[in-house]
Structures are given as C-alpha cells and as structure tokens.
Design a protein around this motif. Sequence first.
Motif, short mmCIF file in Angstrom:
data_model
loop_
_atom_site.label_atom_id
_atom_site.label_comp_id
_atom_site.label_asym_id
_atom_site.label_seq_id
_atom_site.Cartn_x
_atom_site.Cartn_y
_atom_site.Cartn_z
N ASP A 74 113.59 89.18 37.72
CA ASP A 74 112.57 90.12 37.26
C ASP A 74 112.41 90.01 35.74
N PRO A 75 111.23 89.60 35.23
CA PRO A 75 111.05 89.49 33.79
C PRO A 75 110.81 90.81 33.08
N THR A 76 110.58 91.89 33.83
CA THR A 76 110.35 93.21 33.23
C THR A 76 111.13 94.28 33.99
N PRO A 77 112.46 94.26 33.90
CA PRO A 77 113.25 95.20 34.69
C PRO A 77 113.27 96.62 34.16
N GLY A 78 112.86 96.84 32.92
CA GLY A 78 112.86 98.18 32.37
C GLY A 78 114.18 98.56 31.72
N ARG A 79 114.22 99.81 31.29
CA ARG A 79 115.40 100.34 30.60
C ARG A 79 115.81 101.66 31.24
N HIS A 80 117.06 102.04 31.01
CA HIS A 80 117.51 103.36 31.44
C HIS A 80 116.86 104.41 30.54
N PRO A 120 99.86 101.96 30.77
CA PRO A 120 100.38 103.21 30.19
C PRO A 120 101.60 103.00 29.31
N GLU A 121 102.11 101.76 29.23
CA GLU A 121 103.29 101.50 28.40
C GLU A 121 102.91 101.49 26.92
N THR A 122 103.84 101.93 26.08
CA THR A 122 103.57 101.92 24.65
C THR A 122 103.86 100.55 24.03
N SER A 123 104.95 99.90 24.46
CA SER A 123 105.27 98.58 23.92
C SER A 123 106.31 97.92 24.80
N ASP A 124 106.35 96.60 24.74
CA ASP A 124 107.36 95.87 25.49
C ASP A 124 108.75 96.15 24.95
N GLU A 125 108.88 96.34 23.65
CA GLU A 125 110.18 96.61 23.06
C GLU A 125 110.78 97.91 23.57
N GLY A 145 107.40 102.75 32.92
CA GLY A 145 108.76 102.42 32.57
C GLY A 145 109.68 103.61 32.47
N ALA A 146 109.12 104.80 32.33
CA ALA A 146 109.92 106.02 32.32
C ALA A 146 110.12 106.57 33.73
N HIS A 147 109.69 105.83 34.73
CA HIS A 147 109.89 106.17 36.14
C HIS A 147 109.12 107.42 36.55
N THR A 148 107.91 107.56 35.98
CA THR A 148 107.00 108.63 36.36
C THR A 148 105.69 108.01 36.85
#
Length: 774
Positions: free
Chosen positions: A318-324, A533-538, A564-567
């Motif tokens: 997965d190239p975009t797994p997200g963050r906790h 809806p994402e603000t940035s890849d970082e 990415g915030a799981h909403t």
Amino acid sequence: MPDPRPGAPSPAAALPAPRTEAQSSADAAALPGPEARPGADADALPGPRVEARPSLDAAALPGPRTDARPGPHSPRRDRHRHRHRLVKVVALCAATAAGGMLVLRGNEAFAGLVSPASPDAGPLAAAAAAHENPDPGRVLQIVAHPDDDLYFMNPDLRYSITAGHPVTSVYLTSGEADGINAGAAKTASTAPDKPAYAEARQNGIRAAYAKMATGDRRSAWKRTVIPTDGGGRAELDVLVARPEVNLVWLQMREAGNVYADRPDSLHGLWDGRVERLESVLASGTPVRQPYTYTREQVVRTLIGVLERYRPTTVRLQDPTPGRHADTRRYTDHQDHMYGARFAQAALAAYAKEVKDRPHFAVQNYLGYLNGSLPSSLDPVEAGEKLDILDTYAWLDQSDHCGSEAGCGDLKVADHPAGNNWTRSINYARGTSTSWLTSDRDHGLWAFKVLDGQVAVWHRAGLIGAWSGPRLLPGTGMDPGISTATLPDGRIAAFGTRTAFGARPADYTREVVMAVQRAPGSEEFGPWESLGTPETSDEEWTSDISAPAVSVDGAGQPAVYVRDGAHTLRGRVRAADGGWGPWLRLGGDGLTGNPVTAVDGAGRRVVLAGTARTVVGWVQPRPGAPLGPVTATGLPDTALPLTAQGGPTGVRLWFRKPGSGNVRTALVTADGGLRVSGLTDLGGLSGFGAVTASGHLLAGRAAGGQLGSEMGPGRPWERSPLMFVGSPSSTTTGRNMVSLAVVGLDARLYVTSSQDAPDAYLAPWQPVGPRNTGP
C-alpha cells in the motif's frame, strides 16, 4: 431460522457439506463436479437460526413456489415455460458470443473450460473443450522485505502457485535489520551479522516457496546473477522442479525502523535526502560486487524486471497507508510504503515506454493494519498461512539448507503469526463491486484499471457483440472504479488518481470522474478532478479510500470517501452541475471503503465499517443532506462491505470474521437508520467483497476461485477462474443477471443467467483477444 427466499428448504438442508482440510489445499484449478462440491468448514457453519430473516427486495424475486405438481395450464407450468424460453435466450447469447459454445450446467461448463476433452468424453465435453481455454496469466509481486509477501499477500500467493500460474517475487531490500538472527531470549547473546541475517531470510523464503510449490521445503533452486537496467546486479533464483516460480533479490539497504527518520532508506532516496542507496549483500548470494542505486536507477531496475517477466497481474503493498490519528506515525512500515511508490513510478514508466507488452492489472495489499481488523480468513486458511510462516521462521532449526547463516528467520520464530497478520488478507484498493453496469438498452459496460488507465468493455444490447478493452485517455489511475447512472441515462465512472514528480510534495491523490458523452455512447468526456479532502501527503500520506457514489431520488449525485483521519467526507453535485465543498460527515475509526445505495423512496444510505461494527448515515428525504452518523448495532465485519438498493431498503452484504461466510442485513431509513434481519448465508469460506444482483451472490472462495450461489438452498459452486480485485454483477432488464471478473491474465470474463431460482450460469465468456500485447 427459515430462509425468506422462495423455495428454500429447511435450514439443515440449506447448509453445504463440511469441507475437509484436504479439499482446502487442493489445486485451485481442479474443479469439483456437481456431486463433490466442497462446502463450508464444519466449524464455520452457523448455529441454530433464531433470528427472523427478512425477505429480499420483492422486485428481485419471483412469486412463492408450492410443492403441488402443476397441472397442464397452471400458473407454475406457465412460469416454467417462460423460464424455459429465457434459458434459450441465455443459450443463444452465449453461443453467439462464444462461437457456438453450448450452455452447460454450472460446474460442467467450468470443468470443460479447464480440462481438455478425452476422445470418449462425449459431445458435451468436446464442445466445451473446443472453446478457448483461459490464459493462466503471469503474476509479479514487488515487496520491500523478505516475508512481506508471506504475511500480506498470502493466501493469494499460495493460490497462484498451486494453480500453476507463473509467479515471480521481487524483494527490494535485504531485510538485514540489526543483523541478529535470534528470538528474544537469545538476542543479547547473539552477535550481529547483517549479511548472514539477510542470507537466513533468503533461505527461509526459498524454503517457504518450495513448500508451497512442491510440498518439500528442500526442493532445489538454481541461483544465478543477472544485470539490472539500473546498472547493478540482482540474484535470480529459479525453482528447479517448478521453473515458473522465480525470486529476484535486489538487496538494497532497509530502513531498519517502522517510522523513525532514517535517511539511508527507500524513504530518504524517494524524498531526495540521499543521492544513492547502497546494497547490503547477503553472505550466501552469488552477487559479489556491491553497488548503489539512485532514485532513477531503482525505477529503471524495476522497469527492466517488468520487461523481463511481462506480468499480467502486479501485486504491490500500500503506497498510502496513512498515519495513526494520535501519534501521526505511519500505520505501516515506511519501507512498505515507499517501496510501493517506487513500484508505482516504475509501472507508470513501463506502461508509457514499453509498447510490446500485455495489459496488466494491479492489486494493492494492506500491511500492518490487518492486525487490528477483524480476521478475514477462516481457521483452515489461516492455519495454512501460518504453516508457511512456520517454515520461513525455521521453527525446527534442522539444517535442511546447509547454510551456516541459518535456514530461516529466527526473529519471527517466537511469534510467526506476527501481529495477527496470518488471520487476514485485505486489499487496499480495488474492492468496488459496481464496475459492471447495464444501460437502458440492456447493454453491458465494464470498467477496470489496466496499465494505469481505465479500460472499458461494452456489449451493445442483450445479444450484441462485446468490444474492448479500450483505454480511456488519462494515466495514473488507482485500482478500483465505481459507476453510477445519471438521471439522463449517461454512465459516470469514478475513481482515484495518483500523480508524482521530483519533489515529495508532488505525490498527490485525488478523486476523479468521467461521464459518457451521451447515453449508449462509447465516448467519455475527460477526467474531471473532484479534489481530495486531505490537506497534504506529509500529514496523512494521501490516505483516502476509493469513492462511493450514488444518485438519489432527486437526481442528485454524491461521492463519499474515508479520509486519512478515518472519518467520512462527501461532496454533492448541485442542479447547475457544480460540486459543493468536501463536507465533514463524522464517524470515528472508519476502515476500508464506504459504500452507498438508494432505497425505494429515493433516499441515500451510506455505510462504513470500523474495527468493531458498522455505522451509517441516511437522508431523511431525497435531495436533503445526510443525517448524523448512527450506530447500526451490527457486530464486527470483515472488510469490505457491499450495498444494494431495493424497494424495501438497502441490503448490506459482508463476511463473518474468522469464517468467510456471507452475511446480510436490511437497512431502512423510515424514521432514521434502522437495521434488521442479520442473517448468515454460509458460503465457501474465502474473503473479500461479495456482489449481489437478483438471485445471484458471488465472491472469492477458498482457493482463490469464484464462488457463486444462484438461489435459496442452492449449493455454492466454484468456477476455475482466479481473478483480480472483486467480482461485479448487474441486472439486465427484468429477468437477466450478468456477472464479471477480470482474470489474472488481465482479461475480462463474463457470464449471464436468468434471474430465477432454478437457473444456472452460462459458461464464462472471455472478451477480446488473448492478452499477449497492448
């Protein structure tokens, strides 16, 4: 509990026979006949049925059946004659499209496609054998570390090898870690030796693949050195007993930490913080000359591997797994993530530069996140997966490989199941079941991503010839397309698109849509960006889900994604054609992809899973905003979900965790979201999305084949087809249902049936020429 679908037998009669362990490990290409169909595992069968089960949508079901024998002019006899005429239509369609192939009963047709007829097999088998056999396809896997394939791509990997598909796995790094090949108890007393630990992991991988392919972990390998297009050298291992099984070792340095900043890594190389990444050669490798790779050389190396093997299915992490959400740390290993991005870049260049090649499809896999999700594998499949990891971990420590470095990875020997990873497999993308759709003229349209572009196949009318695949302009498309029909009859296709450039900030993902020029037209407009809806890849690593799309009773399209915030986030199209802003719709801890459908009153229902349950949103009326997020009260579900709209509500389909059984519940919107009739329908174990249309249910069965059920109490059946992503189905007119998959050969396969309780699927029809070129 009685089955609500007409003609259902008693619950006991509806349950398939228990599946034995021997059957679960049988060759995936070997199809059981009608008298020997495998059923669900005994320990996965539902218990006594005590919940009331609601009827499925009335429009999709025929009237009730009786046990009385019909008279010469009874309504039942008339219905039978009508069904008989429709079966003839199915036969005519299949025979016309497949060059005269007979319409055969279920498994007889499937067996004919994979087994040549013997001289005395009779006209039925001879007719089936005369049809073109399915192309086996070629699978290429690109992973960051030795064992990523075993943890996150199995059992798909084992299914492909067992079925005889050519399989090649490419390992980007040596996986040398700290160089200590020992469990926790002996870590302090074991001297670090990175080349030796890398060799031990290689030995473990070779043993695991040999066992999957031959049953003997000692089966011999031929190990050679090959030059790479990036200017280095790679080790190539070929399994002597099964030379179609290959391993390619690039042996670059690994990061050595899941998320910590390590510039000498694939992450640092991708971001440009280091100019070159050096090799860490395993002590036993035939590669003797160390080398370094620039970012461009890594991409060129992978392009060369793709040219060498010409895959039709490419498996990536997965190239975009997200963050906790709390720590902002990656939810997956940084090597997994950036290794997948290097593979993405290579695939994009390969598709653009290399013209004399077959089409290819891509499948992405979840990584560490699997450990926190409900298990998707039944106990037998999970046990098979763990057994292969036990081999890799070298549990018995016998010297079966003759290497001083060791014959496996003792770091994982304390816990070869990892963090519950052997209990699951989940696709990061490509789980949509709405990529096959019909138009108002009973034509069929299929949309899948090949070569990084959206491929379109079209059948005009009920018995027209198929065309395609035709690639729509526009590159960078991620696996997984969803479709919706607009009020004017035009089809709209939705997906996500990835772009990347020289800078880290250039890596972006966005939601896009393309709309048919006119109803029935094979021309589509350009891809329109709906943004992200994402603000940035970082911040969130572009972790958006695939879009879920529906058009409500007011003719208003809307698209929803998990951010990415799981909403849940969504955009709604206004009457003037413009799209509103990305709305914040709430939810917490959402996983996978949301789904949406419209009920009989035209109200939109949106549903999304979490690690513990399913939550939902409903419109109070067509054209209104969604109501608040609401608990459904459903138990935990294995990913993914499927939603199907109908007159009585929206039916939700999903898998029972730790079983693979198909479950269903009815979601209604009167007075707010309500859920009723949770029901377990059994199945053939397996995992992944379930598609439902009329009487048809279909999904991946254990063994990787397609399992289907054509009515209440009917046994689940298998086809020999192994496929990429999820199946898709649609109703055509009032009495037909069509089902499609894209095989591991990146070719479309379709079948149709009358939508009736006693119908069978027609033989699978491959669309277009064999996939040997672009």
